[in-house]
Design a protein around this motif. Structure first.
Motif, short mmCIF file in Angstrom:
data_model
loop_
_atom_site.label_atom_id
_atom_site.label_comp_id
_atom_site.label_asym_id
_atom_site.label_seq_id
_atom_site.Cartn_x
_atom_site.Cartn_y
_atom_site.Cartn_z
N GLY A 132 -29.99 -20.81 10.17
CA GLY A 132 -30.46 -21.71 11.23
C GLY A 132 -29.91 -23.11 11.13
N VAL A 133 -28.99 -23.38 10.20
CA VAL A 133 -28.40 -24.71 10.04
C VAL A 133 -27.41 -24.94 11.16
CG1 VAL A 133 -27.04 -26.19 8.51
CG2 VAL A 133 -28.74 -24.63 7.55
N ARG A 134 -27.40 -26.18 11.69
CA ARG A 134 -26.47 -26.55 12.75
C ARG A 134 -25.12 -26.92 12.13
NH1 ARG A 134 -28.48 -28.53 17.59
NH2 ARG A 134 -26.91 -30.21 17.54
N LEU A 135 -24.04 -26.61 12.86
CA LEU A 135 -22.69 -26.93 12.42
C LEU A 135 -22.04 -27.85 13.45
CD1 LEU A 135 -21.33 -23.46 11.19
CD2 LEU A 135 -22.44 -25.24 9.87
N SER A 136 -21.33 -28.85 12.94
CA SER A 136 -20.64 -29.81 13.81
C SER A 136 -19.18 -29.88 13.38
CB SER A 136 -21.29 -31.19 13.70
OG SER A 136 -20.58 -32.13 14.48
N LEU A 137 -18.26 -29.68 14.32
CA LEU A 137 -16.83 -29.75 14.05
C LEU A 137 -16.37 -31.19 14.22
CD1 LEU A 137 -14.29 -28.14 13.34
CD2 LEU A 137 -13.92 -27.78 15.79
N ASP A 138 -16.02 -31.83 13.11
CA ASP A 138 -15.70 -33.26 13.10
C ASP A 138 -14.23 -33.50 13.44
OD1 ASP A 138 -16.19 -35.91 12.82
OD2 ASP A 138 -16.38 -35.90 10.64
#
Length: 748
Positions: free
Chosen positions: A645-651
């Motif tokens: 359930g962790v959110r992922l962000s593409l930096d």
């Protein structure tokens, strides 16, 4: 020498035709103390016709009886002669008294003669007893070869009239059919008789054979010399040592000891190993030998002699020399190695005339090894070594330090221009094209240069200065030549201080988190906050992440720092939740090394449970460059995080490494626009075009788009016009500590 015919020991033969043997006067061996009698010596011998022969005791008894009979007959004859003389010569009236006085006179005569002969008789008896009891065979032969006398121990086979009876004295070995060996000595006496003495030397000859076997097969050359150094005898090993022929004397071979003279024969130490040199002669090369000398010995005549033992160690000496060479030289290029480099560098440090140290590194050795193979890489290194030696001065020394690194020590060189000229010649030599099988290409080289005493006061400092210069040339990209200066030294000192401080800071957690808000550009409402690490108490004060994070990554400290950041972020989020304030979503930056760790998702889940934070409020930021270069290795970890359930962000999306495939393979929850695009807004046409394309892509995939680095209202307006609403930057707030984070309007 003629040999005697023999008959088997268990055959009968006439007792007057014995073969008599004796011990030679020149036999030097000590006779054995035990004598083994033959079978026929203890009992009668039975012949082929069944008749029984005489035993040794029977023969001795018969000889005694014969002697007694001879004495008795002699006495009777003497008495008869005396009586006859009395009858013929004396008057008749005197005959009877004379005959009456004859027996007492004869008895007195016999007693006197016996008394006078007693010592000689006793000596003869004792001698006879000694011969009978000694382990010696004794035989006395008449001039015609017939038996005159023999000892009881005599058990030799009969040989008829033996050879040598009419010849000179002789000594020889007689081997019996049963394998025994007798040493026989024949001596002609004054009356023409022949005396034979024999002794059993079987054990002595066996010992001699063993000694000869040892003498010939011992792995050393044995050389027996007289006092003048002349050869007396030698074994086969000595013949092999000198090409098949024993030298006539020690002086002939020119043996030269390597150490000081000893107190033994020929100037050698007694009983100790001494190394010596045999000079070349004829077809033989120079050889090294180990010599062990005995003390002076004396032979039977009192002449002095000595024994030398020599062992050829030429091969061992060459192997040791080869090993010593390899200990200080590189086996591939033949250049002195790192061990010899340290010695030469220490010598340079003690030389007041100064000098220079040049370090050179081949930039493409690893590529050649991987693409063309190790043999091509070895050929490249050998060629580099030859080129290096061809351009340096005769007084300079070239080294291979290992891998692709070479070094040159230039002594008596205080001029910086001359040192730089040597470095340029090295660079030009390496730049010549080399064909390793894939076409000719130059050897790209990074070169670092440092001088003593201008750049360093001792050998260790000079090496560090040259290494710093090489690192500077490596960062500049080869081929390049970099000379050491004070700025390089300061940079090195700074990096060293950072390394020492970072190790302690990572252990103690001596960092801080600063929070930069992420807001809705339309309303200013707080959407989330990104946790940014800070090092407030680094060497000399606060240290920026851009300076210490690359050092920490090189030191392998990023997993420990990532763990601290994750724990501190969730602890702060739990505190905000308890206070009913703070951002809804907190973002953390995780290093590529941690993202490859299969155990990272489990640690995240454990930390979330420990602080009571819902997984959807944690956002892990993935650098786009990591996704582009290592997507296969991090994809399983990211999918596991998503499953928790962790959110992922593409930096940093939209930069040089961006690709649509990254969005397709990584199910991210947010895309962060690269700050280089935001910096070009609103006037940059290229940046606006990229913004428009990325915004359309994010909207089409229903992925929120966040722009970071927003600093002006114009940039915000441009972003809003293209549909990018979530923003982060100084326009909305700098990164501050948690307690300094200002209040923002609540998100709708």
């Amino acid at each position: 020498m003629p040999t005697l015919p023999v008959v088997p020991r268990n055959e009968t033969y006439p007792w007057n035709r014995w073969v008599v043997v004796a011990l030679s006067r020149g036999c030097r061996q000590r006779p054995p103390t035990a004598f083994r009698m033959g079978d026929g010596a203890a009992r009668g011998v039975t012949g082929e016709d069944g008749s029984r022969g005489l035993t040794r005791s029977d023969e001795a008894t018969l000889r005694g009886y014969r002697r007694l009979a001879l004495v008795g007959v002699t006495l009777v004859l003497a008495a008869a002669v005396a009586a006859l003389a009395a009858v013929l010569l004396l008057p008749a009236d005197s005959v009877l008294p004379a005959l009456a006085a004859l027996p007492p006179a004869l008895a007195a005569f016999l007693l006197g003669a016996g008394f006078m002969a007693w010592p000689a008789l006793r000596q003869a008896v004792l001698l006879r007893e000694a011969i009978e009891r000694a382990p010696i065979r004794y035989t006395l032969l008449r001039p015609d070869g017939t038996l005159l006398d023999r000892s009881a121990a005599h058990d030799l086979p009969d040989a008829g009239a033996p050879a040598g009876v009419e010849g000179p004295d002789r000594d020889y070995d007689l081997v019996l059919p049963d394998g025994r060996t007798l040493r026989v000595s024949e001596r002609r006496l004054a009356g023409g008789e022949v005396a034979r003495l024999a002794v059993d030397v079987t054990a002595v000859r066996a010992a001699e054979r063993r000694a000869r076997a040892i003498h010939e097969n011992v792995p050393a050359a044995i050389w027996r010399l007289d006092a003048e150094g002349r050869t007396l005898s030698a074994n086969g090993r000595l013949l092999d040592l000198f090409g098949g022929t024993a030298p006539g004397s020690l002086a002939e071979v020119g043996l030269h000891p390597c150490g000081p003279a000893g107190g033994g024969p020929f100037g050698l130490p007694v009983g100790q190993e001494a190394e010596a040199v045999l000079p070349p002669g004829g077809t033989l090369p120079e050889r090294r030998v180990i010599v062990v000398a005995s003390s002076w010995l004396e032979d039977e005549g009192g002449a002095r002699e000595a024994v030398l033992m020599l062992q050829d160690i030429t091969r061992r000496h060459l192997a040791e020399a080869r090993a010593a060479h390899l200990a200080l030289h590189d086996p591939l290029t033949g250049l002195p190695n790192r061990a010899r480099f340290r010695q030469a560098l220490a010598e340079l440090g003690g030389d007041d005339s100064g000098g220079a140290l040049i370090l050179a590194e081949l930039c493409e050795l690893r590529t050649v090894n991987e693409s063309l193979g190790l043999l091509a890489g070895d050929a490249m290194l050998r060629e580099a070594g030859e080129r290096l030696c061809s351009v340096i001065r005769p007084s300079d020394i070239a080294f291979r330090l290992g891998g692709s690194e070479f070094a040159v020590i230039a002594r008596c060189l205080r001029d910086g221009v001359a040192a730089h000229a040597i470095a340029e010649r090295i660079g030009s030599a390496f730049a010549r094209p080399l064909d390793l099988g894939s076409g000719a290409a130059p050897l790209r080289t990074s070169i670092g240069l440092a001088r003593m005493p201008e750049d360093a006061a001792d050998a260790g400092s000079l090496h560090r200065a040259a290494a710093l210069a090489l690192a500077g040339a490596r960062r500049a990209g080869g081929p390049a030549i970099c000379t050491y200066d004070a700025a390089l030294g300061e940079s090195f000192a700074r990096r060293r201080a950072l390394r020492e401080g970072l190790r302690a800071a990572a252990t103690k957690g001596a960092f801080q988190l600063a929070w930069q808000p992420q807001v809705d550009g339309r309303t200013g409402a707080l959407r989330g906050a990104e946790a940014l690490i800070r090092w407030p108490n680094g060497p000399g004060g606060p240290v920026s992440p851009g300076e210490f994070l690359p050092v920490a990554e090189a030191m392998g400290l990023m997993p420990a720092i990532d763990a601290w950041v994750l724990e501190e972020t969730l602890r702060q989020k739990a505190a905000w939740m308890a206070a009913g304030s703070g951002p809804e979503v907190v973002g953390v930056n995780i290093s590529p090394l941690t993202l490859r760790d299969p155990g990272f998702p489990a640690r995240v889940s454990s930390s979330l449970a420990r602080y009571g934070v819902d997984a959807r409020w944690l956002e892990v930021e993935i650098p786009e460059v990591v996704a582009a270069s290592d997507i296969d290795s991090i994809a399983p970890v990211l999918h596991q995080l998503i499953a928790y359930g962790v959110r992922l962000s593409l930096d940093d999306f939209g930069g040089g490494s961006s690709a649509l495939a990254h969005l397709l393979r990584l199910p991210v929850d947010q895309v962060k626009l690269d700050r280089s695009i935001v910096a070009g807004l609103p006037s940059g046409e290229r940046e606006r075009a990229i913004l428009r394309a990325v915004a359309a892509l994010a909207q089409g995939m229903e992925i929120p788009l966040l722009a970071e680095g927003v600093e002006t209202e114009a940039q915000r307006d441009a972003l809003l016009s293209e549909g990018c609403f979530i923003m982060q930057g100084w326009l909305f707030g700098r990164a501050v500590l948690a307690e300094e984070l200002p209040a923002y309007p609540a998100a709708s």
